[in-house]
Scaffold this motif. Structure first.
Motif, short mmCIF file in Angstrom:
data_model
loop_
_atom_site.label_atom_id
_atom_site.label_comp_id
_atom_site.label_asym_id
_atom_site.label_seq_id
_atom_site.Cartn_x
_atom_site.Cartn_y
_atom_site.Cartn_z
N PRO A 105 -31.41 -10.08 -29.58
CA PRO A 105 -30.33 -9.09 -29.54
C PRO A 105 -28.96 -9.77 -29.56
O PRO A 105 -28.79 -10.84 -28.98
CB PRO A 105 -30.57 -8.35 -28.22
CG PRO A 105 -31.33 -9.32 -27.38
CD PRO A 105 -32.17 -10.13 -28.32
N CYS A 106 -28.00 -9.13 -30.23
CA CYS A 106 -26.69 -9.73 -30.44
C CYS A 106 -25.62 -9.05 -29.61
O CYS A 106 -25.62 -7.82 -29.44
CB CYS A 106 -26.30 -9.63 -31.92
SG CYS A 106 -27.41 -10.52 -33.02
N VAL A 107 -24.70 -9.85 -29.11
CA VAL A 107 -23.47 -9.38 -28.48
C VAL A 107 -22.32 -9.95 -29.30
O VAL A 107 -22.30 -11.15 -29.58
CB VAL A 107 -23.38 -9.85 -27.02
CG1 VAL A 107 -22.04 -9.43 -26.41
CG2 VAL A 107 -24.54 -9.30 -26.20
N ALA A 108 -21.38 -9.11 -29.71
CA ALA A 108 -20.34 -9.60 -30.60
C ALA A 108 -19.07 -8.78 -30.43
O ALA A 108 -19.10 -7.63 -29.97
CB ALA A 108 -20.80 -9.52 -32.06
N PHE A 109 -17.95 -9.36 -30.83
CA PHE A 109 -16.71 -8.61 -30.97
C PHE A 109 -16.81 -7.72 -32.21
O PHE A 109 -17.26 -8.16 -33.27
CB PHE A 109 -15.51 -9.55 -31.14
CG PHE A 109 -15.03 -10.20 -29.87
CD1 PHE A 109 -14.91 -9.47 -28.70
CD2 PHE A 109 -14.67 -11.54 -29.86
CE1 PHE A 109 -14.46 -10.07 -27.53
CE2 PHE A 109 -14.21 -12.15 -28.71
CZ PHE A 109 -14.10 -11.41 -27.54
N ASP A 110 -16.36 -6.51 -32.08
CA ASP A 110 -16.32 -5.57 -33.21
C ASP A 110 -15.08 -5.89 -34.03
O ASP A 110 -14.09 -5.17 -34.02
CB ASP A 110 -16.28 -4.14 -32.68
CG ASP A 110 -16.37 -3.09 -33.78
OD1 ASP A 110 -16.50 -3.48 -34.95
OD2 ASP A 110 -16.31 -1.89 -33.45
N CYS A 111 -15.16 -7.00 -34.78
CA CYS A 111 -13.96 -7.54 -35.43
C CYS A 111 -13.85 -7.15 -36.89
O CYS A 111 -12.84 -7.49 -37.53
CB CYS A 111 -13.95 -9.07 -35.30
SG CYS A 111 -15.31 -9.90 -36.15
N SER A 112 -14.84 -6.46 -37.46
CA SER A 112 -14.77 -6.09 -38.88
C SER A 112 -15.81 -5.04 -39.19
O SER A 112 -16.80 -4.87 -38.45
CB SER A 112 -15.00 -7.32 -39.76
OG SER A 112 -16.37 -7.69 -39.74
N PRO A 113 -15.64 -4.31 -40.30
CA PRO A 113 -16.67 -3.33 -40.69
C PRO A 113 -18.04 -3.96 -40.89
O PRO A 113 -19.06 -3.30 -40.60
CB PRO A 113 -16.12 -2.78 -42.01
CG PRO A 113 -14.65 -2.95 -41.93
CD PRO A 113 -14.46 -4.25 -41.19
N GLU B 74 -21.53 -2.68 -39.28
CA GLU B 74 -22.54 -2.24 -40.23
C GLU B 74 -23.88 -2.89 -39.90
O GLU B 74 -24.94 -2.27 -40.07
CB GLU B 74 -22.12 -2.63 -41.65
CG GLU B 74 -23.14 -2.33 -42.73
CD GLU B 74 -23.34 -0.85 -42.99
OE1 GLU B 74 -24.39 -0.49 -43.55
OE2 GLU B 74 -22.45 -0.04 -42.63
N ILE B 75 -23.86 -4.12 -39.40
CA ILE B 75 -25.09 -4.84 -39.09
C ILE B 75 -25.65 -4.43 -37.73
O ILE B 75 -26.83 -4.08 -37.60
CB ILE B 75 -24.84 -6.36 -39.14
CG1 ILE B 75 -24.46 -6.80 -40.56
CG2 ILE B 75 -26.08 -7.13 -38.66
CD1 ILE B 75 -23.93 -8.22 -40.63
N VAL B 76 -24.81 -4.49 -36.70
CA VAL B 76 -25.25 -4.22 -35.32
C VAL B 76 -24.99 -2.76 -34.99
O VAL B 76 -23.85 -2.29 -35.09
CB VAL B 76 -24.51 -5.13 -34.32
CG1 VAL B 76 -24.93 -4.80 -32.90
CG2 VAL B 76 -24.78 -6.60 -34.63
#
Length: 377
Positions: A300-308, A312-314
């Motif tokens: 599972p991924c944790v990421a900044f929502d920095c781009s479309p 789109e992936i997560v």
């Protein structure tokens, strides 16, 4: 299925990085479908990528070393400046090599220009009788705040199709007047036989150690998250120009006991299978392949929502967790939530592994072929 001649024209044939990896995956996939594929690079790469012994496509590099940027004419001389005229003559001579390759192809070939700098040479070449697709592999927002914005508008305005990575970015380019825009996501780079067991108390980060990838923000995040979950390790894969400064930051934050600097890895699947959570702290992304890879490994991924491309992936709250762009405390909270809850890790990891199949190579390759057929009408 119509078998075609397909040219990828790029800044470099084998530059190490996301665009280079995408380019060679697509070249291989299309070659396996019976198309004749060639990759043409403008200049040699600074950091080359190993293509293997016998790639199933041809390659050509036009310059022996990277050519200089376009000269500005001296005041009062305009286009009659001798230095500018010499440079343009040199560019046209190199573009003629492209023209010869395109003229030798059967009518109806497809020319895919993967980066706008390369389009400066394609624009000088003879592409008559062939489809030309111009691509941008970064988000609209990243392009909008760079010199590439004006070049995309200039060099891609007359191509048969401008292709970006998400519907959201396509919509934003259409508002700018480039209404011949479509989108196609990147294909899944790998399909491991078995997922991560998610038993090791390890969080993985994979990427260059530079400003764009935000590893400095990740260390600040880890300084908040790690004390809440003792025994967990942050394993950082990658090298880059900021490594020394980042190591000093790690020491200053008192994180040396819970951070491992793992260096560059050629075994991405192995790195991910030794992890239970993946974290990405980038300041900007296009359509990050490493998120696809982590999800394919059931991590599972944790990421900044920095781009479309990231959102789109997560699918936030379903197969991973997204924090507001640059919000370190929120990223730390999301990390801590997954680190603390084994059932949540397993649930999101399995959903990620299933959901990411919508980007399976066969799905994306078929969409490319459908695009070729549509544009040929």
């Amino acid at each position: 299925m119509t078998q075609r001649e397909i040219f990828f024209v790029a800044n470099e044939v084998n530059e190490l990085g996301g665009v280079g990896r995408w380019q060679h995956q697509m070249a291989r996939l299309l070659s396996e479908r019976g198309h004749r594929v060639r990759i043409i690079g403008i200049s040699p790469p600074e950091v080359p990528m190993d293509l293997g012994a016998h790639p199933p496509y041809e390659t050509l590099t036009l310059y022996d070393r990277r050519p200089p940027g376009r000269r500005k004419p001296r005041l009062g001389l305009g286009r009659f400046d001798p230095a500018v005229r010499r440079q343009e003559a040199s560019r046209r001579a190199v573009a003629e090599r492209l023209s010869r390759a395109f003229r030798a192809a059967r009518p109806g070939a497809v020319i895919i220009v993967t980066q706008v700098w390369a389009m400066e040479w394609v624009a000088l070449a003879d592409t008559a009788g062939h489809l030309v697709i111009g691509m941008s592999h970064e988000s609209f927002g990243a392009t909008r705040h760079s010199s590439r914005f004006a070049r995309v508008r200039r060099y891609y305005q007359d191509v048969d199709r401008l292709l970006v990575l998400t519907q959201e970015d396509a919509d934003r380019w259409a508002v700018e007047g480039l209404t011949h825009v479509s989108f196609l996501p990147n294909p899944l780079p790998l399909t491991p036989d078995a997922p991560s067991p998610r038993t090791e108390k390890a969080v993985a980060s994979i990427g260059r150690l530079d400003h764009a990838k935000g590893v400095d923000l990740l260390l600040d995040t880890w300084a908040e998250a790690a004390p809440r979950q003792p025994g967990w390790l942050l394993r950082i894969y990658g090298t880059g120009e900021h490594e020394a400064a980042l190591r000093r930051q790690c020491t200053d934050l008192g994180l040396d006991d819970s951070v491992e600097w793992a260096g560059r890895t050629d075994d991405v699947v192995g790195a991910l299978r030794r992890s239970s959570v993946f974290v990405q702290s980038s300041r900007g992304e296009g359509f990050p392949l490493v998120l696809l890879e982590a999800m394919a490994c059931g991590v599972p991924c944790v990421a900044f929502d920095c781009s479309p491309g990231v959102r789109e992936i997560v699918r936030n709250g379903e197969d991973g967790l997204l924090a507001r762009h640059g919000n370190v405390s929120e990223l730390a909270d999301h990390l801590g939530r997954l680190m603390a809850d084994e059932n949540l890790r397993d649930t999101m990891g399995e959903r990620a592994r299933q959901n990411v199949r919508r980007f399976a190579p066969e799905v994306i390759t078929r969409r490319w072929e459908e695009l070729f057929a549509f544009l040929e009408r």
